[in-house]
Motif scaffolding. Structure first.
Motif, short mmCIF file in Angstrom:
data_model
loop_
_atom_site.label_atom_id
_atom_site.label_comp_id
_atom_site.label_asym_id
_atom_site.label_seq_id
_atom_site.Cartn_x
_atom_site.Cartn_y
_atom_site.Cartn_z
N ALA A 1 -18.84 26.33 1.98
CA ALA A 1 -18.48 27.53 1.21
C ALA A 1 -18.12 27.11 -0.21
O ALA A 1 -17.73 25.96 -0.45
CB ALA A 1 -17.32 28.28 1.86
N LYS B 1 -20.83 33.14 1.59
CA LYS B 1 -19.77 32.13 1.53
C LYS B 1 -19.47 31.70 0.10
O LYS B 1 -18.99 30.58 -0.13
CB LYS B 1 -20.17 30.90 2.34
CG LYS B 1 -20.35 31.14 3.83
CD LYS B 1 -19.02 31.35 4.54
CE LYS B 1 -19.20 31.42 6.05
NZ LYS B 1 -17.91 31.61 6.75
N ILE C 1 -17.42 32.94 -3.38
CA ILE C 1 -16.51 33.91 -3.99
C ILE C 1 -16.20 33.48 -5.42
O ILE C 1 -16.32 32.30 -5.77
CB ILE C 1 -15.22 34.10 -3.18
CG1 ILE C 1 -14.38 32.82 -3.12
CG2 ILE C 1 -15.54 34.59 -1.76
CD1 ILE C 1 -13.02 33.00 -2.44
N PHE D 1 -17.11 38.70 -3.74
CA PHE D 1 -18.27 37.93 -3.29
C PHE D 1 -19.28 37.87 -4.42
O PHE D 1 -19.38 38.79 -5.25
CB PHE D 1 -18.90 38.57 -2.06
CG PHE D 1 -18.18 38.29 -0.78
CD1 PHE D 1 -18.17 37.02 -0.23
CD2 PHE D 1 -17.48 39.29 -0.12
CE1 PHE D 1 -17.50 36.74 0.95
CE2 PHE D 1 -16.80 39.04 1.06
CZ PHE D 1 -16.81 37.76 1.60
N ILE E 1 -13.09 41.70 -2.92
CA ILE E 1 -12.25 41.23 -1.82
C ILE E 1 -10.79 41.62 -2.04
O ILE E 1 -10.13 42.16 -1.16
CB ILE E 1 -12.38 39.70 -1.66
CG1 ILE E 1 -13.82 39.32 -1.32
CG2 ILE E 1 -11.41 39.19 -0.59
CD1 ILE E 1 -14.08 37.82 -1.40
N THR F 1 -9.43 32.81 -0.63
CA THR F 1 -10.01 31.59 -0.06
C THR F 1 -9.51 31.37 1.36
O THR F 1 -10.28 30.98 2.26
CB THR F 1 -9.66 30.38 -0.94
OG1 THR F 1 -10.17 30.60 -2.27
CG2 THR F 1 -10.27 29.11 -0.39
N LEU G 1 -11.28 33.73 3.68
CA LEU G 1 -12.62 33.22 3.92
C LEU G 1 -12.58 32.09 4.94
O LEU G 1 -13.39 32.04 5.87
CB LEU G 1 -13.23 32.74 2.61
CG LEU G 1 -14.69 32.27 2.65
CD1 LEU G 1 -15.63 33.44 2.92
CD2 LEU G 1 -15.07 31.58 1.34
N LEU H 1 -13.10 37.95 6.74
CA LEU H 1 -13.77 38.87 5.82
C LEU H 1 -15.14 39.26 6.36
O LEU H 1 -15.91 38.41 6.81
CB LEU H 1 -13.94 38.21 4.45
CG LEU H 1 -12.66 37.78 3.74
CD1 LEU H 1 -12.99 37.02 2.46
CD2 LEU H 1 -11.77 38.98 3.42
#
Length: 224
Positions: A84, A105, A107, A140, A151, A183, A186, A191
């Motif tokens: 990610a 994956k 952000i 994202f 997010i 983070t 994630l 999410l």
């Protein structure tokens, strides 16, 4: 189980430092496998070195196209075991070559309340516009600049005639909270996307303390 991530930067890396700090405090379940910058002199690389984190500097100017640059970034990150990507002040628009390597994956943090004031100077644009509320957004990443699904956002007051740098600092303080929080979500796999809407799965969480100077939604959790 920690999520293997890369942090992409172009400058000072204060958001990178916020992620490192939360990880070292034991509240962030990630393994920072790589910090990559498109600028060899970025101070964020020194921050990574100070904490023993592997780094790479890759100039986009050395490539004939964005796609070739992105392909080389993918090669480096995949070789490091990255799953990610967190963009913490990475001043490049990425292409489908990069997006397809880390689907869902990637952000990014942006220093404005999207969709208002996208681009390279969200704080300055907001201040010049004369807004009453400014802030920051973690979203994202998709193929358009500062466009992907939101997010988490934090709003702070903006005051007429104030020094623009004071507003920038107030926004940056919130960036250092919401990027590590996003983070962590994630990393926890909490999410999910429904169209443009990001859903956050629940958990046994406690709210973070707040000084009342900001509004954050979804609410920050303890440790952030």
């Amino acid at each position: 189980m920690s999520l293997p991530i890369a942090v992409l930067i172009s400058g000072g890396g204060s958001n990178l430092q916020a992620i490192i700090d939360r990880k070292e405090q034991g509240v962030l379940d990630v393994d920072i496998r790589m910090v990559l910058s498109n600028r060899a002199g970025a101070y964020g690389l020194e921050r990574a070195h100070a904490h023993g984190i592997p780094t790479a500097a890759l100039s986009h100017k050395d490539f004939d196209s964005r796609e070739e640059f992105d392909a080389e970034m993918v090669r480096i990150l995949k070789n490091a075991g990255v799953e990610a990507v967190v963009m913490g002040g990475f001043m490049r628009i990425i292409t489908p070559v990069f997006l397809s390597a880390f689907p869902g994956k990637i952000i990014n943090i942006h220093p404005a309340l999207l969709p208002s004031f996208p681009g390279v100077d969200g704080q300055g644009d907001a201040a010049k516009y004369g807004v009453q509320l400014a802030g920051c957004t973690v979203h994202f990443v998709d193929e358009k600049m500062d466009h992907g699904a939101v997010i988490i956002q934090a709003a702070v007051p903006a005051f007429p005639g104030e020094d623009e740098e004071e507003l920038r600092k107030r926004i940056l303080d919130q960036e250092h909270r919401i990027l590590p929080q996003a983070t962590q979500w994630l990393a926890q796999g909490r999410l999910s996307l429904e169209g443009r809407f990001v859903k956050l799965a629940g958990g046994d969480v406690s709210p973070a303390e707040t000084d009342g100077a900001s509004l954050v939604n979804p609410p920050l959790e303890k440790g952030f």
